[in-house]
Design a protein around this motif. Structure first.
Motif, PDB file in Angstrom:
ATOM      1  N   ALA A  18       0.819  -1.219   0.000  1.00 54.59           N
ATOM      2  CA  ALA A  18       0.000   0.000   0.000  1.00 54.59           C
ATOM      3  C   ALA A  18       0.854   1.271   0.000  1.00 54.59           C
ATOM      4  CB  ALA A  18      -0.916   0.010   1.221  1.00 54.59           C
ATOM      5  N   ASN A  19       2.186   1.098   0.000  1.00 45.84           N
ATOM      6  CA  ASN A  19       3.111   2.239   0.052  1.00 45.84           C
ATOM      7  C   ASN A  19       2.849   3.086   1.303  1.00 45.84           C
ATOM      8  OD1 ASN A  19       5.334   3.617  -0.959  1.00 45.84           O
ATOM      9  ND2 ASN A  19       4.078   5.024  -2.149  1.00 45.84           N
ATOM     10  N   ASP A  20       2.546   2.407   2.394  1.00 47.09           N
ATOM     11  CA  ASP A  20       2.180   3.030   3.664  1.00 47.09           C
ATOM     12  C   ASP A  20       3.378   2.997   4.616  1.00 47.09           C
ATOM     13  OD1 ASP A  20       1.082   3.781   6.106  1.00 47.09           O
ATOM     14  OD2 ASP A  20      -0.257   2.057   6.253  1.00 47.09           O
ATOM     15  N   VAL A  21       4.203   4.049   4.594  1.00 42.55           N
ATOM     16  CA  VAL A  21       5.403   4.063   5.423  1.00 42.55           C
ATOM     17  C   VAL A  21       5.064   4.120   6.914  1.00 42.55           C
ATOM     18  CG1 VAL A  21       6.925   4.974   3.635  1.00 42.55           C
ATOM     19  CG2 VAL A  21       5.748   6.551   5.150  1.00 42.55           C
ATOM     20  N   THR A  22       3.981   4.774   7.269  1.00 41.67           N
ATOM     21  CA  THR A  22       3.575   4.809   8.671  1.00 41.67           C
ATOM     22  C   THR A  22       3.199   3.403   9.131  1.00 41.67           C
ATOM     23  OG1 THR A  22       2.801   7.080   8.437  1.00 41.67           O
ATOM     24  CG2 THR A  22       1.988   5.849  10.334  1.00 41.67           C
ATOM     25  N   ARG A  26      12.281   8.719   7.217  1.00 43.97           N
ATOM     26  CA  ARG A  26      13.325   8.406   6.234  1.00 43.97           C
ATOM     27  C   ARG A  26      12.760   7.769   4.970  1.00 43.97           C
ATOM     28  NH1 ARG A  26      18.677   7.317   8.169  1.00 43.97           N
ATOM     29  NH2 ARG A  26      19.176   8.920   9.684  1.00 43.97           N
ATOM     30  N   LEU A  27      11.664   7.014   5.117  1.00 47.72           N
ATOM     31  CA  LEU A  27      11.074   6.338   3.960  1.00 47.72           C
ATOM     32  C   LEU A  27      10.101   7.215   3.184  1.00 47.72           C
ATOM     33  CD1 LEU A  27      10.405   2.760   5.376  1.00 47.72           C
ATOM     34  CD2 LEU A  27      12.265   3.494   3.866  1.00 47.72           C
ATOM     35  N   ALA A  28       9.659   8.306   3.769  1.00 42.98           N
ATOM     36  CA  ALA A  28       8.649   9.159   3.125  1.00 42.98           C
ATOM     37  C   ALA A  28       9.066   9.635   1.734  1.00 42.98           C
ATOM     38  CB  ALA A  28       8.289  10.327   4.027  1.00 42.98           C
ATOM     39  N   ALA A  32       5.057   6.384  -5.478  1.00 41.18           N
ATOM     40  CA  ALA A  32       3.699   6.771  -5.874  1.00 41.18           C
ATOM     41  C   ALA A  32       3.723   7.557  -7.179  1.00 41.18           C
ATOM     42  CB  ALA A  32       3.052   7.594  -4.762  1.00 41.18           C
ATOM     43  N   LYS A  33       4.639   8.499  -7.298  1.00 42.87           N
ATOM     44  CA  LYS A  33       4.737   9.337  -8.503  1.00 42.87           C
ATOM     45  C   LYS A  33       5.034   8.498  -9.752  1.00 42.87           C
ATOM     46  CE  LYS A  33       7.550  12.934 -10.542  1.00 42.87           C
ATOM     47  NZ  LYS A  33       8.895  13.450 -10.538  1.00 42.87           N
TER      48      LYS A  33
END
Length: 172
Positions: free
Chosen positions: A43-47, A76-78, A85-86
């Motif tokens: 989900a590309n969910d770094v949190t 750091r992953l944000a 995502a881009k």
């Protein structure tokens, strides 16, 4: 009519088929950490990824760079997540645990492998394999958090040769 000892014996036989032979009572909770990491990564969910790490934990990645404290992981992953995502990249992560030790005091050690497949629109899939040693700590609420995660590069051949172990995470 079945006597009490025969009933107990039948119950033990039934129970032996219900749980893997070498399963540990903590396996489900520990395996949930890897399932949660894979879901958050997809989900590309770094949190969500960072939530599986103890704030004082330490990540030593197979890629070059300094060790990363668990409390700094999301920040750091944000930037990486923004690029992913881009660029429309999707990531599928799978884990295969080959050995687990659950120690007294709420500590567990997992040795295993990770496979990450990166798909970018219009490009060939890229796959990365890593071997890891993860130390987990059971929190007061019963959930497990990663206290230490150290990995090194591995290969597709090693990944393919792994066999499932009773009770341990083993993704296809």
């Amino acid at each position: 009519m079945i006597n009490l000892s025969a009933k107990a014996a039948l119950a033990l036989v039934a129970l032996s088929f219900a749980t893997p032979a070498w399963a540990h009572p903590e396996d489900a909770g520990l395996n949930a950490v890897y399932a949660g990491l894979a879901k958050a990564r997809a989900a590309n969910d770094v949190t969500g990824m960072a939530s599986h790490f103890h704030p004082q934990g330490l990540l030593v990645d197979a890629r070059p760079g300094p060790a990363l404290p668990g409390g700094e992981l999301a920040a750091r992953l944000a930037p990486q997540a923004e690029r992913i995502a881009k660029d429309g990249v999707s990531i599928q992560t799978a884990y295969r645990i080959e050995r687990r030790q659950v120690l007294e005091g709420g500590i567990a050690l997992d040795a295993g492998y990770m496979r990450q497949a990166f798909r970018r629109p219009g490009a060939d899939e890229q796959v990365r394999y890593a071997r890891f040693l993860v130390t987990l700590k059971r929190e007061a609420d019963g959930r497990w958090k990663i206290l230490g995660d150290a990995s090194m590069p591995s290969t597709a051949e090693v990944w393919a040769a792994l066999t499932p172990q009773d009770g341990l995470a083993f993704d296809k």
